[in-house]
Design a protein around this motif. Structure first.
Motif, PDB file in Angstrom:
ATOM      1  N   GLY A  31       0.756  -0.885   0.081  1.00 28.28           N
ATOM      2  CA  GLY A  31       0.017  -0.057   0.140  1.00 28.28           C
ATOM      3  C   GLY A  31       0.837   1.163   0.066  1.00 28.28           C
ATOM      4  N   ARG A  32       1.874   0.950  -0.040  1.00 25.41           N
ATOM      5  CA  ARG A  32       2.713   2.161  -0.157  1.00 25.41           C
ATOM      6  C   ARG A  32       4.064   2.679  -1.224  1.00 25.41           C
ATOM      7  N   VAL A  33       4.679   2.092  -1.636  1.00 28.99           N
ATOM      8  CA  VAL A  33       5.628   1.563  -2.693  1.00 28.99           C
ATOM      9  C   VAL A  33       5.024   0.352  -3.812  1.00 28.99           C
ATOM     10  N   PRO A  34       4.607   0.569  -4.639  1.00 31.54           N
ATOM     11  CA  PRO A  34       3.546  -0.052  -4.993  1.00 31.54           C
ATOM     12  C   PRO A  34       4.446  -0.997  -6.306  1.00 31.54           C
ATOM     13  N   ASP A  35       6.054  -0.578  -6.630  1.00 29.64           N
ATOM     14  CA  ASP A  35       6.687  -1.067  -7.735  1.00 29.64           C
ATOM     15  C   ASP A  35       7.257  -2.688  -6.926  1.00 29.64           C
ATOM     16  N   ILE A  36       7.380  -2.457  -5.624  1.00 31.28           N
ATOM     17  CA  ILE A  36       7.684  -3.160  -4.748  1.00 31.28           C
ATOM     18  C   ILE A  36       6.592  -4.037  -4.310  1.00 31.28           C
ATOM     19  N   GLU A  37       5.823  -3.482  -3.978  1.00 31.28           N
ATOM     20  CA  GLU A  37       4.798  -4.583  -3.660  1.00 31.28           C
ATOM     21  C   GLU A  37       3.954  -5.654  -5.084  1.00 31.28           C
ATOM     22  N   GLN A  38       4.384  -5.369  -6.189  1.00 33.35           N
ATOM     23  CA  GLN A  38       4.369  -5.678  -7.387  1.00 33.35           C
ATOM     24  C   GLN A  38       5.329  -7.220  -7.139  1.00 33.35           C
ATOM     25  N   ALA A  39       6.761  -6.274  -7.390  1.00 41.11           N
ATOM     26  CA  ALA A  39       7.176  -7.820  -7.437  1.00 41.11           C
ATOM     27  C   ALA A  39       7.291  -8.629  -6.457  1.00 41.11           C
ATOM     28  N   VAL A  40       6.534  -8.199  -4.729  1.00 45.56           N
ATOM     29  CA  VAL A  40       6.323  -9.170  -3.874  1.00 45.56           C
ATOM     30  C   VAL A  40       5.461 -10.104  -4.579  1.00 45.56           C
ATOM     31  N   ALA A  41       4.448  -9.540  -4.685  1.00 41.46           N
ATOM     32  CA  ALA A  41       3.144 -10.077  -5.631  1.00 41.46           C
ATOM     33  C   ALA A  41       3.238 -11.079  -6.440  1.00 41.46           C
ATOM     34  N   ARG A  42       3.997 -11.193  -6.997  1.00 42.73           N
ATOM     35  CA  ARG A  42       4.815 -12.067  -8.381  1.00 42.73           C
ATOM     36  C   ARG A  42       5.617 -12.825  -7.565  1.00 42.73           C
ATOM     37  N   ALA A  43       6.327 -12.847  -6.769  1.00 46.59           N
ATOM     38  CA  ALA A  43       7.251 -13.410  -6.076  1.00 46.59           C
ATOM     39  C   ALA A  43       6.187 -15.017  -5.434  1.00 46.59           C
ATOM     40  N   PHE A  44       5.216 -14.304  -4.932  1.00 44.38           N
ATOM     41  CA  PHE A  44       4.779 -15.587  -3.997  1.00 44.38           C
ATOM     42  C   PHE A  44       3.151 -16.029  -5.110  1.00 44.38           C
ATOM     43  N   GLN A  45       3.358 -15.556  -5.843  1.00 47.39           N
ATOM     44  CA  GLN A  45       2.585 -16.363  -7.241  1.00 47.39           C
ATOM     45  C   GLN A  45       3.519 -17.545  -8.225  1.00 47.39           C
ATOM     46  N   HIS A  46       4.875 -17.028  -7.549  1.00 46.48           N
ATOM     47  CA  HIS A  46       5.954 -17.847  -8.640  1.00 46.48           C
ATOM     48  C   HIS A  46       6.349 -18.559  -7.870  1.00 46.48           C
ATOM     49  N   TRP A  47       5.914 -18.648  -6.388  1.00 51.65           N
ATOM     50  CA  TRP A  47       6.173 -19.606  -5.420  1.00 51.65           C
ATOM     51  C   TRP A  47       4.567 -21.118  -5.585  1.00 51.65           C
ATOM     52  N   ARG A  48       3.190 -20.247  -5.697  1.00 51.61           N
ATOM     53  CA  ARG A  48       2.735 -20.871  -5.703  1.00 51.61           C
ATOM     54  C   ARG A  48       2.787 -22.129  -7.370  1.00 51.61           C
ATOM     55  N   ASP A  49       3.242 -21.104  -8.129  1.00 44.78           N
ATOM     56  CA  ASP A  49       3.093 -21.804  -9.412  1.00 44.78           C
ATOM     57  C   ASP A  49       4.053 -23.461  -9.220  1.00 44.78           C
ATOM     58  N   LEU A  50       4.514 -22.863  -8.621  1.00 44.67           N
ATOM     59  CA  LEU A  50       5.784 -24.593  -8.582  1.00 44.67           C
ATOM     60  C   LEU A  50       5.615 -25.257  -7.994  1.00 44.67           C
ATOM     61  N   VAL A  51       4.579 -24.516  -6.991  1.00 49.19           N
ATOM     62  CA  VAL A  51       3.380 -25.836  -6.320  1.00 49.19           C
ATOM     63  C   VAL A  51       3.074 -26.660  -6.694  1.00 49.19           C
ATOM     64  N   ALA A  52       2.099 -25.654  -7.528  1.00 50.15           N
ATOM     65  CA  ALA A  52       0.927 -26.297  -8.417  1.00 50.15           C
ATOM     66  C   ALA A  52       1.334 -26.729  -9.279  1.00 50.15           C
ATOM     67  N   ASP A  53       2.518 -27.008  -9.825  1.00 46.04           N
ATOM     68  CA  ASP A  53       2.892 -27.551 -11.501  1.00 46.04           C
ATOM     69  C   ASP A  53       3.286 -28.951 -11.042  1.00 46.04           C
ATOM     70  N   VAL A  54       3.369 -29.036  -9.543  1.00 43.28           N
ATOM     71  CA  VAL A  54       4.178 -30.495  -8.961  1.00 43.28           C
ATOM     72  C   VAL A  54       2.737 -31.547  -8.870  1.00 43.28           C
ATOM     73  N   LEU A  55       1.629 -31.182  -8.098  1.00 47.30           N
ATOM     74  CA  LEU A  55       0.485 -31.388  -7.594  1.00 47.30           C
ATOM     75  C   LEU A  55      -0.617 -31.314  -9.367  1.00 47.30           C
ATOM     76  N   ARG A  56      -0.219 -30.436 -10.667  1.00 44.26           N
ATOM     77  CA  ARG A  56      -0.711 -31.292 -11.236  1.00 44.26           C
ATOM     78  C   ARG A  56      -0.050 -31.793 -12.040  1.00 44.26           C
ATOM     79  N   GLY A  57       1.412 -32.050 -11.960  1.00 45.55           N
ATOM     80  CA  GLY A  57       1.968 -33.216 -12.571  1.00 45.55           C
ATOM     81  C   GLY A  57       1.936 -34.872 -12.300  1.00 45.55           C
ATOM     82  N   ALA A  58       0.723 -35.500 -10.319  1.00 44.71           N
ATOM     83  CA  ALA A  58       0.819 -35.890  -9.596  1.00 44.71           C
ATOM     84  C   ALA A  58      -0.963 -35.929  -9.954  1.00 44.71           C
ATOM     85  N   GLY A  59      -0.812 -35.462 -10.811  1.00 47.94           N
ATOM     86  CA  GLY A  59      -2.737 -35.929 -11.652  1.00 47.94           C
ATOM     87  C   GLY A  59      -3.692 -35.103 -11.004  1.00 47.94           C
TER      88      GLY A  59
END
Length: 203
Positions: A117-145
């Motif tokens: 809510g204070r530094v939009p550019d960094i806030e967006q970079a943080v949001a991308r990081a969390f999404q990146h990590w979730r995507d990695l886990v989701a890929d493993v789960l999708r690969g397992a069916g």
């Protein structure tokens, strides 16, 4: 054996900023301190980051994102069973935290809390990081069916739980919160395999 290439000035600056922000947050990290930690001149920092501290902060978050993603990917790839892979990942996070003498928890949590809510550019970079990590886990789960909805929802649960457990482990100076969280996440994932839950309706 070939010598390992030494990081260039820009990489040293980004690594230093990332580590300092991990340990003391964005507000507590100054440009001069980064330059000293990186063994670089103040002029070099502004040469590579003419946008100043905010631009450097974004680069530091992106560096932390990739470092954590590499650790996460390596941990997840060691096991073929997704439940055991998540438990193994939690144990690996606990080991890294203990080996840092409880100093190096989530690489972006302090920055995330300070800049939302204070530094939009960094806030967006943080949001991308969390999404990146979730995507990695989701890929493993999708690969397992697992279905798309289940993989996505479980990945959100896994990353959110590990984030909280890592903070608790750091405060308690104990691996237990992470190892217990990993064990319970594994049981949750196993329950989906044993009796798949119907995906919740989407708006």
């Amino acid at each position: 054996m070939a010598n390992t290439p030494q990081p260039g000035t820009r990489e040293r600056i980004v690594r230093a900023a990332s580590l300092l922000m991990q340990r003391q947050g964005y507000e507590g990290t100054g440009i001069k301190q980064v330059a000293q930690e990186a063994r670089a001149t103040l002029g070099s920092v502004y040469h590579f980051f003419p946008g100043g501290k905010q631009a450097l902060g974004v680069a530091a978050v992106e560096h932390a994102d990739q470092e954590f993603a590499d650790l996460l990917s390596a941990s997840l790839s060691r096991e073929t069973d997704p439940a055991e892979a998540i438990a193994s990942c939690a144990r690996e996070l606990a080991r890294h935290l203990r080996e840092s003498d409880w100093a190096d928890g989530c690489p972006i949590s302090a920055t995330a809390l300070e800049t939302t809510g204070r530094v939009p550019d960094i806030e967006q970079a943080v949001a991308r990081a969390f999404q990146h990590w979730r995507d990695l886990v989701a890929d493993v789960l999708r690969g397992a069916g697992f279905s798309e909805d289940d993989a996505r929802d479980l990945a959100l649960t896994v990353i959110s739980t590990l984030e909280g457990a890592e903070l608790t482990a750091q405060v308690a100076r104990s691996e237990t919160p992470l190892t217990v969280a990993g064990s319970h996440l594994a049981r949750l994932i196993d329950s989906y395999k044993a009796s798949p839950l119907k995906a919740s309706p989407r708006a």
